[in-house]
Design an enzyme around this catalytic site. Structure first.
Site, short mmCIF file in Angstrom:
data_model
loop_
_atom_site.label_atom_id
_atom_site.label_comp_id
_atom_site.label_asym_id
_atom_site.label_seq_id
_atom_site.Cartn_x
_atom_site.Cartn_y
_atom_site.Cartn_z
N GLU A 125 -5.98 0.95 3.58
CA GLU A 125 -6.12 -0.33 3.05
C GLU A 125 -4.81 -1.14 3.24
O GLU A 125 -4.35 -1.84 2.54
CB GLU A 125 -6.41 -0.28 1.53
CG GLU A 125 -7.63 0.52 0.98
CD GLU A 125 -7.99 0.34 -0.43
OE1 GLU A 125 -7.12 0.47 -1.31
OE2 GLU A 125 -9.25 0.61 -0.53
N ASP A 156 -14.86 6.28 -4.14
CA ASP A 156 -13.66 5.70 -4.62
C ASP A 156 -13.92 5.53 -5.98
O ASP A 156 -14.25 4.55 -6.68
CB ASP A 156 -13.70 4.15 -4.22
CG ASP A 156 -12.31 3.70 -4.61
OD1 ASP A 156 -11.37 4.33 -5.12
OD2 ASP A 156 -11.93 2.44 -4.12
N GLU A 202 -11.16 1.30 -13.66
CA GLU A 202 -11.58 0.33 -12.57
C GLU A 202 -13.03 0.12 -12.56
O GLU A 202 -13.65 -1.05 -12.50
CB GLU A 202 -11.01 0.77 -11.30
CG GLU A 202 -11.39 -0.17 -10.08
CD GLU A 202 -10.63 0.10 -8.69
OE1 GLU A 202 -9.95 1.12 -8.85
OE2 GLU A 202 -10.94 -0.59 -7.80
O1 GCW Z 1 -10.21 2.00 -5.89
C1 GCW Z 1 -9.18 1.52 -5.02
C2 GCW Z 1 -8.76 0.25 -5.89
C3 GCW Z 1 -7.19 -0.13 -5.27
C4 GCW Z 1 -6.54 0.90 -5.06
C5 GCW Z 1 -7.10 1.92 -4.25
C6 GCW Z 1 -6.38 3.31 -4.10
C7 GCW Z 1 -3.96 1.25 -5.18
O2 GCW Z 1 -9.60 -0.70 -5.64
O3 GCW Z 1 -6.80 -1.05 -6.03
O4 GCW Z 1 -5.33 0.60 -4.29
O5 GCW Z 1 -8.42 2.45 -4.76
O6 GCW Z 1 -6.72 4.23 -4.69
O7 GCW Z 1 -5.48 3.45 -3.12
#
Ligand code: GCW
Length: 662
Positions: free
Chosen positions: A270, A349, A377
């Site tokens: 990311e 995720d 989240e």
């Molecule tokens: O779930 C996703 C999130 C990001 C996060 C990423 C991760 C810290 O949307 O905000 O970044 O995972 O775990 O690195």
């Protein structure tokens, strides 16, 4: 039992939770800072409740003793004979664990005789990662995916001057056995990259706040720090100048914080920098940092969350679920012994429902930690009451090789070929007066820590333990109602959100609230592929992305076959017609209608039950939970109506019960 300022909720350590210990004559024997913490706790408890701290062990009815004969760093033995309860502990940390054990047991530990029982943590590393930033992001706020206000660590671009809240947090965490904390976001921005250097004095103070409770601190670092902080032209892991820079940076950290834990690293993920830029792999990257940390006994937690976030939605050959295994399985055996590969529990995720990540079964010669998400989240963002204990328990107890083989928790706890990695989660705490935004979300923090200590514990018993400590003097209706709201709340949330393991369907960016097609044509690799005929992701070897082949038997076959794949995960592994009949006997379409109506209805029942507790719990807490439950009712109905309408418009299959479609 240090006091909590009046404006901050005491969580599971209110004064009344100490009553059973506080009325006793207590003797504490041993030396060192953690024994001193235990002694201070006992002093405060006896001062509040009328007991005494006694110098003569023969005069005590609770004895807390460091006894080197007890084996295992953090182990203690507790029992009661001749009206004396004794805790014998291997060392200071163990003594503190033993004291809190007695507090949790209360009169049970201090009543009738009990045979000696030995307690020791299953996981040697029990860690909470904070996604805290030093500065406030205009959209994300200060804490990435934080739903409880700002950071308790930082304000105005630096470590806070007043660390009172951090001391209280450390006490809460220490009381349930957490022994490691990551101090900053894994997405490391410019200011935070300098925690290693310019802000080291602040790290020293934070470490000082955690240390008395047996907790070591870790920093998230940027792989590009040799360039962005050090001014070098590159951060190639094989470049001797880069290696020297890290060695030097680490030496300075240890000079300031001798018990520093190590690093947490998100690389090539990311947008974070990583070894790929230099044609190196993730073993090269992780070992670079591991070798700098090695002389000081430090560890690098290297995250396996690596995937292509610039995917073309038209490209059906790429499957994000495959990415971590594709990248990391070939590297098994190449990581140094002070590298822990930190793997998210699922291949996507932190969704409400995912299969366990196949990476956990693929790295026999690599130390491995499982990463859970306490911050909610994708599970209601601490506006919805969603207690995740059963989810974590199911994951930790999952048998990766079928019936008789090791569980996920066993892998994390280590083997002959790979020492323990541990259990890690993203914290849900902020500077909110209730710590977690939704006061009932404290149950998640508590349950995570207790499951990290003992992954085989019954999560529902832990829920009740938390309720008993948090609401010690409340009438039984309070405990019954809180239990009723939280137990089953994971399933309720799943019922009114994305169905059958398909995941997402949330509003892009903030990830709150329904948006069925929100991610459908984005680069994030999170698709459900619904059309008029059906829905779901074909991840089979026969006709799909082949992801099922990343699992060992029996799961590779159980998931491959639509007739054996569990309903809960059906749409994760298969694309099926809307009319496909589930094991439960109803069609996919009817399942969506039924579960969404049932889930939304349960949120109304919960809100009404809580309403009846007015006057039985503190007014501010009652008001906060009332407001959150109302939002959950609203949100659940929006999810229900959007999902049901979507399914009807796409499938044309009417709800057999004729409920309203828009
Ligand atoms: O779930 C996703 C999130 C990001 C996060 C990423 C991760 C810290 O949307 O905000 O970044 O995972 O775990 O690195």
């Amino acid at each position: 039992m240090t006091s909590t300022p009046a404006d901050v909720h005491p969580a599971w350590l209110p004064s009344a939770a100490w009553r059973a210990v506080g009325v006793r004559r207590v003797h504490v024997r041993g030396d060192g800072p953690l024994v001193a913490t235990a002694r201070d706790e006992v002093r405060a408890a006896t001062a509040a409740h009328g007991g005494t701290v006694v110098d003569d062990p023969a005069a005590a009815d609770l004895l807390l003793t460091v006894d080197p004969a007890v084996e295992g760093d953090e182990a203690f033995v507790v029992g009661r004979r001749d009206r004396v309860t004794s805790v014998r502990a291997a060392g200071g940390a163990a003594l503190l664990h033993g004291l809190h054990h007695v507090v949790r047991q209360g009169d049970d530990a201090l009543g009738s005789d009990r045979a000696d029982e030995r307690h020791a943590p299953v996981q040697p590393v029990r860690m909470l990662d904070h996604w805290d930033n030093m500065t406030v992001h205009p959209v994300m706020g200060q804490v990435e995916r934080g739903y409880a206000g700002g950071s308790i660590f930082y304000a105005d671009g630096r470590v806070r001057d007043d660390l009172t809240r951090v001391e209280q947090y450390a006490r809460l965490l220490g009381s349930v056995g957490i022994n490691a904390v990551g101090l900053n976001n894994v997405n490391v921005h410019v200011t935070e990259a300098r925690l290693l250097t310019d802000h080291l004095d602040g790290v020293v103070r934070l470490a000082g706040a955690f240390r008395p409770h047996g907790i070591r601190v870790y920093l998230s670092v940027s792989f590009a720090a040799p360039m962005t902080v050090g001014g070098l032209p590159a951060s190639d892991p094989l470049d001797p100048d880069v290696q020297a820079w890290w060695a030097d940076a680490v030496a300075r950290v240890y000079a300031a914080v001798p018990d520093f834990g190590g690093f947490v690293v998100k690389a090539d993920s990311e947008g974070q920098p990583g070894p790929f830029a230099y044609g190196r792999d993730h073993a090269d990257g992780a070992n670079l940092l591991a070798r700098a940390l090695k002389p000081f006994g430090g560890t690098v937690f290297w995250r396996a969350f690596v995937y292509d976030h610039h995917q073309d939605w038209r490209d059906r050959s790429t499957d994000r679920a495959r990415a971590a295994h594709d990248h990391f399985a070939p590297l098994d055996g190449r990581f140094d012994d002070n590298v822990v590969l930190q793997v998210k529990y699922g291949p996507m995720d932190f969704q409400t429902r995912e299969p366990v990540s196949p990476v956990i079964a693929a790295m026999a010669r690599t130390r491995l930690a499982v990463e859970l998400q306490v911050t909610q989240e994708y599970t209601g963002q601490q506006r919805h009451a969603v207690w995740l204990g059963p989810q974590w328990s199911e994951i930790l107890r999952f048998r990766l090789w079928g019936d008789t083989g090791p569980t996920v928790a066993d892998v994390a706890a280590g083997s002959a070929d790979a020492p323990a990695g541990g259990v890690v989660a993203v914290s849900n705490v902020g500077d909110d007066e209730f710590w977690t935004g939704h006061p009932l979300a404290q149950a998640n923090l508590y349950t995570f820590a207790r499951l990290a200590w003992d992954p085989s514990a019954d999560p529902v018993a832990l829920l009740d333990e938390w309720i008993g400590l948090t609401f010690p003097d409340a009438p039984p209706s309070v405990g019954d109602t809180v239990h009723g709201i939280l137990d089953g709340s994971w399933r309720t949330y799943e019922d009114y959100t994305a169905p059958l393991g398909v995941g997402f369907m949330v509003r892009p960016g903030h990830h709150y609230g329904p948006d069925v097609d929100g991610y459908e044509y984005t680069p994030w690799g999170t698709y459900h592929f619904a059309d008029r005929d059906g829905i779901g992701v074909d991840r089979t070897r026969a006709t799909g992305t082949g992801f099922t082949g990343q699992y060992p038997a029996p799961w590779r076959d159980v998931y491959e076959d639509v007739t054996t794949c569990p309903d809960d995960l059906l749409l994760f592994f298969h694309h099926v017609p809307w009319s496909h009949e589930l094991h439960s006997g109803v069609s996919v379409a009817q399942h969506v209608y039924d579960t969404h109506w049932a889930g939304a209805a349960r949120t109304e029942v919960n809100a009404a039950a809580w309403e009846r507790l007015a006057g039985q719990v503190p007014a501010d807490l009652h008001a906060r939970v009332t407001e959150r439950l109302a939002e959950q009712v609203r949100g659940a109905h929006e999810w229900r109506d959007q999902l049901c309408t979507y399914v009807y418009r796409h499938s044309g299959i009417p709800d057999a019960r004729g409920r309203r479609i828009y």
